[in-house]
Design an enzyme around this catalytic site. Structure first.
Site, PDB file in Angstrom:
ATOM      1  N   CYS A   1      19.600  29.530  29.222  1.00  0.00           N
ATOM      2  CA  CYS A   1      19.510  28.884  30.525  1.00  0.00           C
ATOM      3  C   CYS A   1      20.232  29.747  31.555  1.00  0.00           C
ATOM      4  O   CYS A   1      21.405  30.073  31.375  1.00  0.00           O
ATOM      5  CB  CYS A   1      20.110  27.487  30.506  1.00  0.00           C
ATOM      6  SG  CYS A   1      20.062  26.712  32.144  1.00  0.00           S
TER       7      CYS A   1
ATOM      8  N   LYS B   1      14.652  17.592  26.289  1.00  0.00           N
ATOM      9  CA  LYS B   1      15.521  18.292  27.230  1.00  0.00           C
ATOM     10  C   LYS B   1      16.816  18.711  26.531  1.00  0.00           C
ATOM     11  O   LYS B   1      17.329  18.005  25.669  1.00  0.00           O
ATOM     12  CB  LYS B   1      15.829  17.369  28.415  1.00  0.00           C
ATOM     13  CG  LYS B   1      16.608  18.057  29.531  1.00  0.00           C
ATOM     14  CD  LYS B   1      16.657  17.181  30.779  1.00  0.00           C
ATOM     15  CE  LYS B   1      17.519  17.830  31.857  1.00  0.00           C
ATOM     16  NZ  LYS B   1      16.976  19.133  32.330  1.00  0.00           N
TER      17      LYS B   1
ATOM     18  N   SER C   1      11.207  22.820  26.812  1.00  0.00           N
ATOM     19  CA  SER C   1      12.361  21.935  27.001  1.00  0.00           C
ATOM     20  C   SER C   1      12.649  21.734  28.486  1.00  0.00           C
ATOM     21  O   SER C   1      12.570  22.665  29.287  1.00  0.00           O
ATOM     22  CB  SER C   1      13.579  22.563  26.323  1.00  0.00           C
ATOM     23  OG  SER C   1      14.714  21.762  26.552  1.00  0.00           O
TER      24      SER C   1
ATOM     25  N   GLY D   1       5.713  30.620  29.275  1.00  0.00           N
ATOM     26  CA  GLY D   1       5.851  31.264  30.573  1.00  0.00           C
ATOM     27  C   GLY D   1       4.569  31.162  31.382  1.00  0.00           C
ATOM     28  O   GLY D   1       3.620  31.895  31.146  1.00  0.00           O
TER      29      GLY D   1
END
Lengths: 281, 317
Positions: free
Chosen positions: B132, B48, B26, B245
């Protein structure tokens, strides 16, 4: 009609309008004490670039390591006949130091063309280009293509000293009338330039101003455009992440017509903004 | 060339079947990507994060570059749920891949309301961005508190019939606690995970390099950390784990799958090499063929022990 920088953005075609292009370096040489000019062979998609657009370049590694992110570079020259694009740059950091190592025959990975370029209003007859330093490079294609569309161009080049005036020959070759102002004799001070530019306007009215590279010149351009009742645009810079409007790293505040401000992405909503949206820095 | 022996790349993520295990993380793709690659080749398209309200995001500068990593502090600029439904979804309508929404909010209740509001047949799953690092002071997130994690996921699951995925944060002591909590709360899948909270300083100016002082570290430098967490989480839960990641290529994706991931999300690499995801899909297919695997799902958890049990030398004094 030839495809010019003034034509509207091409519709998404069968292929993809933005390409990760591998461009062969033709030349990459110093043009003065501070700047270098890199010419690269470019594929068809890259040659569709319009004035004010940019490419996102993968910069070669140096002793300082591989620059992790790409670096945005505005287009200095689009030569469709020769199939070449050119970049004028100043070696300032890890990315541009890497670019300076590229030799003829080596490959430049260039993603683009990207961003929203300059848009001349319909029927523009006299364009003022007002720029300083490497900001003038961004507007060189605009001069060429404005001239091709039949508009006269007056380019006012500002620099610290005469030997650092950029893009003189490129702009003159594009058919622009070139006027130079420098810090060393005080002619580049806005209060000196304003009556000078007003006299030029009285002689032959401008109907569009493009600027890049200086906050002082931006404020001067916006003031003149307002008092003359014409429009204008500015190409802005910001550190970028992706160049494709995805990461939202390169935002700058712009003024909204009804008051207030909001962030816009320099890479996708710009890099060219109207003089009324832009807020200076 | 597709032959009759082409490997089956499809993977199951809860109630969804994806045609391959590769999707964007995202916030790392937008409509611009449709002008560079065929997004329809992806297993899914993760959008997003949106919030219920309109947000401008954090003060610039928003990115600091490191060797093999970036520190981003974007702060979820959001045009809100109506913009998602009216503008963002249509922009991907031509892409033959399921769309995954991502949501964030200030309260667990608002996570639920937002999930209900955007429940739409065009959205195949909703990712809960409880991780986040750039929203609250000091980088705190819902995903750093097990009870807050439980409440957010339970509210969302109760509010919508659309599958809910939980995106976990690596900024915790034992991530498996959060993995289990999210599973119990009804998440159909976990994304492991979001960015690692970090900070950048400019020695010469004596100032922070980010407007928000702190940001999220992403890029290949973080891969070993997230790979370890994926491995731990995959052993701790039954639901699929989506690894995320520092993935830059198909080989990275396969490493995550061997460690236990069912699928992967590609993030920062999209900013540098926009063809990363589509090339990873091709590489995984080639890998399957080379290793005699008929399906990509056979890679998941196929990590072999480096040593046979009990072969370490006995410790001597």
């Amino acid at each position: 009609m030839p495809d010019t920088a003034l034509s509207p953005a091409p519709e998404a075609r069968a292929g993809f309008p933005i390409e990760e292009a591998l461009c062969e370096i033709v030349s990459n040489d110093a043009v003065n004490a501070e700047y270098r000019l890199m010419i690269a062979r470019a594929p068809e998609a890259a040659l569709r670039a319009r004035a004010g657009q940019f490419f996102h370049l993968l910069c070669p590694a140096t002793e300082a390591g591989q620059p992790f992110l790409r670096r945005p570079m505005s287009i200095y020259r689009i030569d469709r006949a020769r199939g070449e694009i050119g970049f004028l740059y100043k070696v300032t950091g890890k990315g541009t130091r890497g670019l300076a190592t590229l030799r003829p025959g080596e490959t430049l990975n260039a993603l683009g063309p990207l961003g929203r370029g300059f848009t001349l209003p319909q029927g523009t007859r006299h364009v003022m280009i007002l720029g300083r330093g490497v900001g003038l490079a961004t507007m060189a294609p605009l001069a060429r293509l404005a001239a091709e569309s039949g508009a006269a161009v007056t380019a006012v080049l500002s620099a610290r000293s005469p030997e650092l005036v950029m893009s003189r020959a490129e702009l003159a070759a594009a058919g622009a009338r070139v006027i130079e102002v420098v810090d060393t004799d005080g002619s580049s001070a806005p209060e000196e330039m304003e009556p000078h530019l007003t006299a030029l306007h009285d002689e032959r009215a401008f109907d569009y101003i493009a600027t890049c590279g200086s906050n002082r010149l931006f404020r001067l351009a916006r003031g003149l455009a307002r008092s003359w009742g014409i429009t204008g645009e500015i190409a802005l810079e910001q550190h970028m992440g992706c160049g494709l409007g995805m990461c939202y790293a390169c935002v700058i505040p712009v003024a909204l017509p009804g008051g207030g401000e909001e962030y816009r992405r320099v890479c996708w909503d710009g890099p060219v903004f109207t003089l009324e949206e832009a807020m200076g820095w | 060339m597709v032959s009759s022996t082409a490997p089956d790349l499809s993977v199951r993520i809860g109630s969804l079947t994806l045609k391959n295990p590769v999707m964007p993380a995202s916030g790392t793709i937008a409509e611009g990507m449709t002008q560079v690659i065929d997004m329809g080749r992806l297993g899914a398209i993760v959008l997003k994060t949106i919030t219920p309200d309109l947000r401008q995001g954090t003060l610039p500068p928003r990115v600091a570059e490191y060797r093999d990593a970036t520190l981003f502090s974007i702060g979820i600029p959001s045009k809100g749920p109506d913009y998602l439904l009216e503008h963002t979804l249509p922009a991907y309508a031509a892409c033959d891949a399921p769309l995954i929404a991502s949501v964030s909010a200030d309260t667990a209740e608002d996570f639920g309301k937002l999930a209900a509001y955007i429940s739409d047949p065009r959205i195949a799953a909703i990712e809960a961005n409880i991780s986040c690092p750039n929203l609250k002071a000091d980088g705190r997130a819902f995903g750093m508190d097990p009870e807050a994690t439980r409440e957010v996921i339970e509210r969302m699951v109760a509010a919508t019939r659309t599958p809910v995925w939980a995106k976990l944060t690596p900024n915790v002591g034992d991530i498996t606690v959060f993995a289990r909590v999210a599973e119990e709360a009804g998440a159909e899948a976990l994304i492991v995970g979001n960015a690692i909270l970090g900070m950048a300083v400019n020695a010469e100016t004596m100032r922070p390099r980010l407007g928000n002082v702190m940001g999220g570290l992403t890029g290949p430098a973080v891969k070993p950390i997230l790979l370890r967490m994926v491995h731990q989480c995959a052993k701790a839960v039954r639901i699929p784990v989506i690894g995320c990641g520092g993935i830059t290529c198909g080989e990275d994706a396969v490493e995550y799958m061997l460690a236990g991931a069912t699928a992967v999300q590609v993030g920062t690499a999209n900013f540098i090499h926009p063809h990363t995801m589509t090339e990873a899909v091709d590489w995984i297919a080639e890998y399957c063929t080379r290793h005699g695997l008929s399906a990509a799902r056979e890679i998941t958890g196929a990590l072999r022990p480096l040593h046979a049990p009990a072969t370490a030398p006995t410790e001597t004094v």
